[in-house]
Design an enzyme around this catalytic site. Structure first.
Site, mmCIF file in Angstrom:
data_model
loop_
_atom_site.group_PDB
_atom_site.id
_atom_site.type_symbol
_atom_site.label_atom_id
_atom_site.label_comp_id
_atom_site.label_asym_id
_atom_site.label_seq_id
_atom_site.Cartn_x
_atom_site.Cartn_y
_atom_site.Cartn_z
ATOM 1 N N HIS A 1 108.136 2.068 29.004
ATOM 2 C CA HIS A 1 108.753 1.273 27.934
ATOM 3 C C HIS A 1 110.184 1.755 27.745
ATOM 4 C CE1 HIS A 1 105.100 -0.566 26.002
ATOM 5 N NE2 HIS A 1 104.494 0.449 26.596
ATOM 6 N N HIS B 1 103.419 1.463 33.308
ATOM 7 C CA HIS B 1 104.662 0.821 32.864
ATOM 8 C C HIS B 1 105.423 1.743 31.934
ATOM 9 C CE1 HIS B 1 101.329 -0.391 30.268
ATOM 10 N NE2 HIS B 1 102.172 -0.401 29.258
HETATM 11 P P1 5GP Z 1 100.857 -0.473 26.475
HETATM 12 O O1 5GP Z 1 100.226 -0.444 25.120
HETATM 13 O O2 5GP Z 1 99.856 -0.738 27.562
HETATM 14 O O3 5GP Z 1 101.714 0.722 26.742
HETATM 15 O O4 5GP Z 1 101.881 -1.664 26.435
HETATM 16 C C1 5GP Z 1 101.620 -2.924 26.947
HETATM 17 C C2 5GP Z 1 102.824 -3.763 26.626
HETATM 18 O O5 5GP Z 1 102.772 -4.923 27.412
HETATM 19 C C3 5GP Z 1 102.875 -4.212 25.156
HETATM 20 O O6 5GP Z 1 104.099 -3.782 24.578
HETATM 21 C C4 5GP Z 1 102.758 -5.729 25.239
HETATM 22 O O7 5GP Z 1 103.578 -6.395 24.296
HETATM 23 C C5 5GP Z 1 103.210 -6.026 26.663
HETATM 24 N N1 5GP Z 1 102.567 -7.184 27.264
HETATM 25 C C6 5GP Z 1 101.229 -7.476 27.264
HETATM 26 N N2 5GP Z 1 101.007 -8.618 27.928
HETATM 27 C C7 5GP Z 1 102.219 -9.045 28.370
HETATM 28 C C8 5GP Z 1 102.620 -10.190 29.134
HETATM 29 O O8 5GP Z 1 101.823 -11.033 29.541
HETATM 30 N N3 5GP Z 1 103.957 -10.299 29.395
HETATM 31 C C9 5GP Z 1 104.871 -9.376 28.955
HETATM 32 N N4 5GP Z 1 106.158 -9.591 29.263
HETATM 33 N N5 5GP Z 1 104.519 -8.291 28.245
HETATM 34 C C10 5GP Z 1 103.199 -8.126 27.948
#
Ligand code: 5GP
Ligand code: ZN
Length: 141
Positions: A102, A100
């Site tokens: 950001h 993903h």
């Molecule tokens: P990572 O740390 O993996 O780069 O970021 C994961 C992101 O996914 C975090 O910013 C977190 O807030 C978001 N996130 C986690 N679970 C969910 C969810 O169920 N729905 C949405 N919309 N975002 C999520």
């Protein structure tokens, strides 16, 4: 689809999300715990944990969506810039193992700083060491 992946469930509509964009290969939705107003996640529809696993056309589609969404998000929340970032792998802080991007809106004077302001322990590399690293990467491709 990966059965226990929350982003696959969001893409599938099994879990709710605030979607902002969709095409054949890409889905984008608001982060549930935003770092700034308009914080958006851009994901390939096909499950893949790591950036390096994406087929070329999917990688291109994800980046194309990010480049299209960036000015739209900036207009929507009146932002002055965007931090465009991917945490790729657990060591890099990735919590959800489905690639993903950001998109985090940035505002003049928000005081957050660039990605360079993370607490890096900068390595001390001279010119020869930098030459070696570049060569190793070229050879590893
Ligand atoms: P990572 O740390 O993996 O780069 O970021 C994961 C992101 O996914 C975090 O910013 C977190 O807030 C978001 N996130 C986690 N679970 C969910 C969810 O169920 N729905 C949405 N919309 N975002 C999520
Ligand atoms: Zn997934």
């Amino acid at each position: 689809m990966s059965q226990d992946c929350i982003f696959c469930k969001i893409i599938d509509g099994e879990l709710p999300s605030r979607s902002v964009y969709e095409d054949e290969d890409v889905f984008a939705f608001l982060d549930v715990n935003p770092l700034a107003e308009g914080h958006t996640l851009v994901v390939p529809k096909a499950h893949d944990p790591r950036v390096g696993g994406l087929p070329d056309d999917v990688a291109a589609a994800v980046f194309t969506a990010m480049s299209e969404l960036t000015p739209a998000i900036e207009r929507a929340v009146d932002a002055d810039g965007m931090t465009v970032a991917v945490n790729d792998g657990e060591a890099a802080g990735q919590e959800v193992p489905h690639v993903h991007g950001h998109l985090v809106p940035r505002f003049e004077g928000d005081g957050v700083g660039p990605i360079h302001s993370l607490q890096w322990a900068r390595p001390d590399l001279d010119d020869a060491a930098l030459d070696d690293v570049a060569e190793s990467i070229r050879e590893a491709r």
